[in-house]
Design a protein around this motif. Structure first.
Motif, short mmCIF file in Angstrom:
data_model
loop_
_atom_site.label_atom_id
_atom_site.label_comp_id
_atom_site.label_asym_id
_atom_site.label_seq_id
_atom_site.Cartn_x
_atom_site.Cartn_y
_atom_site.Cartn_z
N SER A 157 0.82 -1.22 0.00
CA SER A 157 0.00 0.00 0.00
C SER A 157 0.84 1.27 0.00
O SER A 157 0.33 2.35 -0.28
CB SER A 157 -0.98 0.00 1.17
OG SER A 157 -0.30 0.01 2.41
N ASN A 158 2.13 1.14 0.28
CA ASN A 158 3.03 2.29 0.23
C ASN A 158 3.80 2.41 -1.08
O ASN A 158 4.57 3.35 -1.26
CB ASN A 158 4.00 2.27 1.42
CG ASN A 158 3.32 2.74 2.68
OD1 ASN A 158 2.85 3.87 2.75
ND2 ASN A 158 3.23 1.87 3.67
N LEU A 159 3.62 1.46 -1.99
CA LEU A 159 4.27 1.57 -3.29
C LEU A 159 3.70 2.77 -4.04
O LEU A 159 2.48 2.99 -4.04
CB LEU A 159 4.05 0.30 -4.11
CG LEU A 159 4.76 -0.96 -3.62
CD1 LEU A 159 4.29 -2.17 -4.42
CD2 LEU A 159 6.27 -0.80 -3.69
N PRO A 160 4.54 3.56 -4.69
CA PRO A 160 4.05 4.73 -5.41
C PRO A 160 2.98 4.42 -6.46
O PRO A 160 2.07 5.23 -6.67
CB PRO A 160 5.31 5.31 -6.05
CG PRO A 160 6.41 4.89 -5.12
CD PRO A 160 6.01 3.52 -4.66
N LEU A 161 3.07 3.26 -7.11
CA LEU A 161 2.09 2.90 -8.14
C LEU A 161 0.87 2.18 -7.59
O LEU A 161 -0.04 1.82 -8.34
CB LEU A 161 2.76 2.04 -9.23
CG LEU A 161 3.76 2.76 -10.13
CD1 LEU A 161 4.50 1.77 -11.01
CD2 LEU A 161 3.05 3.81 -10.98
N PHE A 162 0.81 1.97 -6.27
CA PHE A 162 -0.28 1.21 -5.66
C PHE A 162 -1.68 1.67 -6.09
O PHE A 162 -2.53 0.82 -6.39
CB PHE A 162 -0.16 1.24 -4.13
CG PHE A 162 -1.28 0.53 -3.42
CD1 PHE A 162 -1.32 -0.85 -3.35
CD2 PHE A 162 -2.30 1.26 -2.82
CE1 PHE A 162 -2.36 -1.51 -2.69
CE2 PHE A 162 -3.35 0.61 -2.17
CZ PHE A 162 -3.37 -0.78 -2.11
N PRO A 163 -1.95 2.97 -6.16
CA PRO A 163 -3.31 3.38 -6.54
C PRO A 163 -3.71 2.94 -7.95
O PRO A 163 -4.89 2.95 -8.30
CB PRO A 163 -3.26 4.91 -6.46
CG PRO A 163 -2.12 5.23 -5.57
CD PRO A 163 -1.12 4.12 -5.79
N TYR A 164 -2.73 2.55 -8.75
CA TYR A 164 -2.98 2.18 -10.15
C TYR A 164 -2.78 0.68 -10.39
O TYR A 164 -2.66 0.25 -11.53
CB TYR A 164 -2.05 2.98 -11.07
CG TYR A 164 -2.15 4.45 -10.82
CD1 TYR A 164 -3.23 5.18 -11.31
CD2 TYR A 164 -1.19 5.11 -10.04
CE1 TYR A 164 -3.34 6.54 -11.05
CE2 TYR A 164 -1.29 6.47 -9.80
CZ TYR A 164 -2.37 7.17 -10.29
OH TYR A 164 -2.48 8.51 -10.03
N MET A 165 -2.74 -0.12 -9.32
CA MET A 165 -2.46 -1.55 -9.46
C MET A 165 -3.67 -2.41 -9.11
O MET A 165 -4.43 -2.09 -8.21
CB MET A 165 -1.34 -1.96 -8.50
CG MET A 165 0.03 -1.48 -8.84
SD MET A 165 1.18 -2.16 -7.63
CE MET A 165 2.69 -1.42 -8.19
N ASP A 166 -3.78 -3.52 -9.85
CA ASP A 166 -4.63 -4.63 -9.46
C ASP A 166 -3.65 -5.68 -8.92
O ASP A 166 -2.72 -6.08 -9.64
CB ASP A 166 -5.40 -5.19 -10.64
CG ASP A 166 -6.45 -4.22 -11.16
OD1 ASP A 166 -7.07 -3.52 -10.33
OD2 ASP A 166 -6.65 -4.16 -12.38
N ILE A 167 -3.85 -6.11 -7.68
CA ILE A 167 -2.89 -6.99 -7.01
C ILE A 167 -3.58 -8.27 -6.58
O ILE A 167 -4.68 -8.24 -6.03
CB ILE A 167 -2.27 -6.28 -5.78
CG1 ILE A 167 -1.54 -5.01 -6.21
CG2 ILE A 167 -1.33 -7.22 -5.03
CD1 ILE A 167 -1.02 -4.16 -5.06
N THR A 168 -2.90 -9.39 -6.83
CA THR A 168 -3.34 -10.69 -6.35
C THR A 168 -2.24 -11.26 -5.47
O THR A 168 -1.07 -11.28 -5.87
CB THR A 168 -3.60 -11.65 -7.53
OG1 THR A 168 -4.55 -11.05 -8.40
CG2 THR A 168 -4.12 -12.99 -7.05
#
Length: 91
Positions: free
Chosen positions: A69-80
């Motif tokens: 959640s602290n990765l800069p690109l997190f708001p733009y990621m779909d994560i599994t």
């Protein structure tokens, strides 16, 4: 604990190129710091996609969530995320 994490990045097509470049540079710096620390154990690009498959070595799911959640690109990621455990046939 080991976790298998798939990250698909979905930057908006109309995102300012300078803003996108800054996010990518910040993401690279953070991922390399975590790799040097041994937390981000493997980082593999998926051919033909803006995505990766990674293995993280962390103490808990909570720690992994904090990192992701602290990765800069997190708001733009779909994560599994999949928790991993040692296979009894592994040598």
């Amino acid at each position: 604990m080991l976790f298998h994490v798939e990250m698909q990045v979905n930057l908006p097509p109309d995102m300012d190129p300078d803003a996108a470049a800054k996010l990518k540079a910040d993401e690279k710096a953070m991922s390399q710091e975590l790799q040097r620390a041994g937390t981000w154990r493997h980082l593999w690009r998926v051919v033909g996609q803006y995505s990766n498959v990674s293995v993280f070595d962390v103490a808990s799911g909570d720690e992994l969530h904090e990192i992701l959640s602290n990765l800069p690109l997190f708001p733009y990621m779909d994560i599994t995320v999949k928790a991993l455990t040692r296979h009894p046939s592994a040598i």
